[in-house]
Design an enzyme around this catalytic site. Structure first.
Site, PDB file in Angstrom:
ATOM      1  NE  ARG A 187      -2.660   1.246   3.518  1.00 38.35           N
ATOM      2  CZ  ARG A 187      -3.198   1.024   4.638  1.00 38.35           C
ATOM      3  NH1 ARG A 187      -4.420   0.664   4.452  1.00 38.35           N
ATOM      4  NH2 ARG A 187      -2.506   1.230   5.897  1.00 38.35           N
TER       5      ARG A 187
ATOM      6  CE  LYS B  66      -2.167   4.669   6.948  1.00 38.20           C
ATOM      7  NZ  LYS B  66      -3.351   5.496   7.536  1.00 38.20           N
TER       8      LYS B  66
ATOM      9  CD  GLU C 296     -11.801   6.156   5.595  1.00 36.23           C
ATOM     10  OE1 GLU C 296     -11.337   5.043   5.784  1.00 36.23           O
ATOM     11  OE2 GLU C 296     -11.352   7.215   5.053  1.00 36.23           O
TER      12      GLU C 296
END
Ligand code: PMP
Length: 288
Positions: free
Chosen positions: A50, A149, A182
Site C-alpha cells: 500500500r 495514505k 469511513e
C-alpha cells in the site's frame, strides 16, 4: 529509543528532519501505521504494497526495495527490544527549496518509529463505543483520493475535532453524496440479518489492511460479507456495528448518533471476528 532515519538507527533525540522537508511544509509524503504482535509484524507485505501504491499515486519514486523496507521495519523493532508495538513508517518528499514543486526535492526521506499506542481505552472493547456522524465530509476522490495514505490528514483531523466536540471518540464521515465512507482513522462495518456490509473504496474508504483481514475472517466464519453503499439509516438500523484499523484493531460500536445499535451490547458476529483477529495477528505477517 532508536529511530530509523535515512538508513541509520539513531537516538530519538537525534532523529530530526529539516524545516525545508516538503513533508512538513506541504504534507508531501506518504505513510503507514503497522502493528507488531508477539514478534510478528502483522501483514507487513500488504502495508508495504500500500505504501508503494500511495507513493506511485503521488509520483514519488521510492529508492528502496520491498526487502530493504521490510528489513528496516524489523531492524527498528529489534533495536528497541520490542515484541509488541505500533510502527509508524513515513516517507517524505525530502528537502527542497520553498515552492510546491516536488522536483525541488532531490531525495526522499524515510523514518520509522516503533512505539506503544493505545487508541481507545480497554473498556470500549468490552462495552462498545459511541460514535457520531460529523459535518466534515470525506474528500472527494477527484480532489484527493482517500486511498492514498498521504501526510495530508487535516480532513480526518477536522472530523476528529468534531467528534470530540460532540463528546464521542470517533466520527462517521460521509462522502459528498451523503453515503457513509469511513471513520477518521478506521473502516466501518455493519451486520444486518447475518451479513456484513462495508463501504467500497470508491465511496471514500481507505483500503484498510485490517479491513482486508475482516474479509478473510468473514470467509473463515462463513458469514457473507460484501461492499455496499451505506446510508446513516442503514447504520442506525444495523444489528451490529464495528470498526477496524491498525491502531483500533476491531472495536464494537453500540450507539450511533444517539441511536442504540441492536441490543446495545457488542454482538455475536463481532465477538467471533474479534476472536479470529486476535489469533491471526500472531501468525499473519513477518517475524522480526
Ligand atoms: N481509514 C483511515 C482514514 C485510516 O487512516 C486508517 C488507518 N488508520 C484506516 C481507515 C484503517 O486502515 P488500516 O486497517 O490499514 O490501519
Amino acid at each position: 529509543m532508536k529511530i530509523y532515519l535515512d538508513g541509520a538507527l539513531v537516538d530519538s533525540a537525534d532523529a530530526k528532519i529539516s524545516v525545508f522537508d516538503h513533508g512538513l511544509l506541504y504534507g508531501d509524503g506518504v505513510f503507514e501505521g503497522i502493528r507488531l504482535y508477539g514478534g510478528n509484524v502483522f501483514r507487513l507485505e500488504e502495508h508495504l504494497e500500500r505504501l508503494e501504491y500511495s507513493a506511485k499515486a503521488i509520483l514519488l519514486t521510492l529508492p528502496w526495495t520491498r526487502k530493504q523496507l521490510s528489513d528496516a521495519v524489523c531492524d527498528t523493532c529489534r533495536a528497541n527490544g520490542l515484541t509488541d508495538a505500533y510502527i509508524r513508517l513515513v516517507v517524505t518528499r525530502g528537502v527542497g527549496d520553498l515552492g510546491l514543486s516536488p522536483w525541488l526535492c532531490k531525495v526522499p526521506s524515510i523514518f520509522i518509529i516503533a512505539d506503544k499506542i493505545a487508541l481507545y481505552p480497554a473498556k470500549y472493547y468490552v462495552e462498545g463505543l459511541e460514535i457520531a456522524t460529523v459535518a466534515t465530509r470525506r474528500m472527494n476522490p477527484s480532489a484527493l483520493s482517500p486511498a492514498i495514505k498521504s501526510l495530508n490528514y487535516l480532513n480526518n483531523i477536522l472530523a476528529k475535532i468534531e467528534a470530540r466536540q460532540a463528546g464521542v471518540l470517533e466520527a462517521i464521515m460521509l462522502n459528498d453524496q451523503g453515503f457513509v465512507a469511513e471513520c477518521t482513522g478506521d473502516n466501518i462495518f455493519i451486520v444486518h440479518k447475518g451479513r456484513i456490509y462495508t463501504p467500497a473504496a470508491q465511496q471514500g474508504a481507505l483500503k484498510g489492511i485490517t479491513r482486508d483481514a475482516v474479509f478473510d475472517i468473514a470467509r473463515e466464519l462463513a458469514v457473507p460479507m460484501e461492499e455496499h453503499d451505506l446510508t446513516r439509516y442503514d447504520v442506525w438500523n444495523a444489528d451490529e456495528v464495528f470498526l477496524s484499523g491498525t491502531g483500533a484493531e476491531v472495536i464494537p460500536v453500540v450507539k450511533v448518533d444517539g441511536r442504540v445499535i441492536g441490543t446495545g451490547q457488542p454482538g455475536p458476529v463481532f465477538a467471533r471476528v474479534l476472536e479470529s483477529f486476535r489469533r491471526r495477528v500472531l501468525t499473519e505477517g513477518t517475524r522480526i
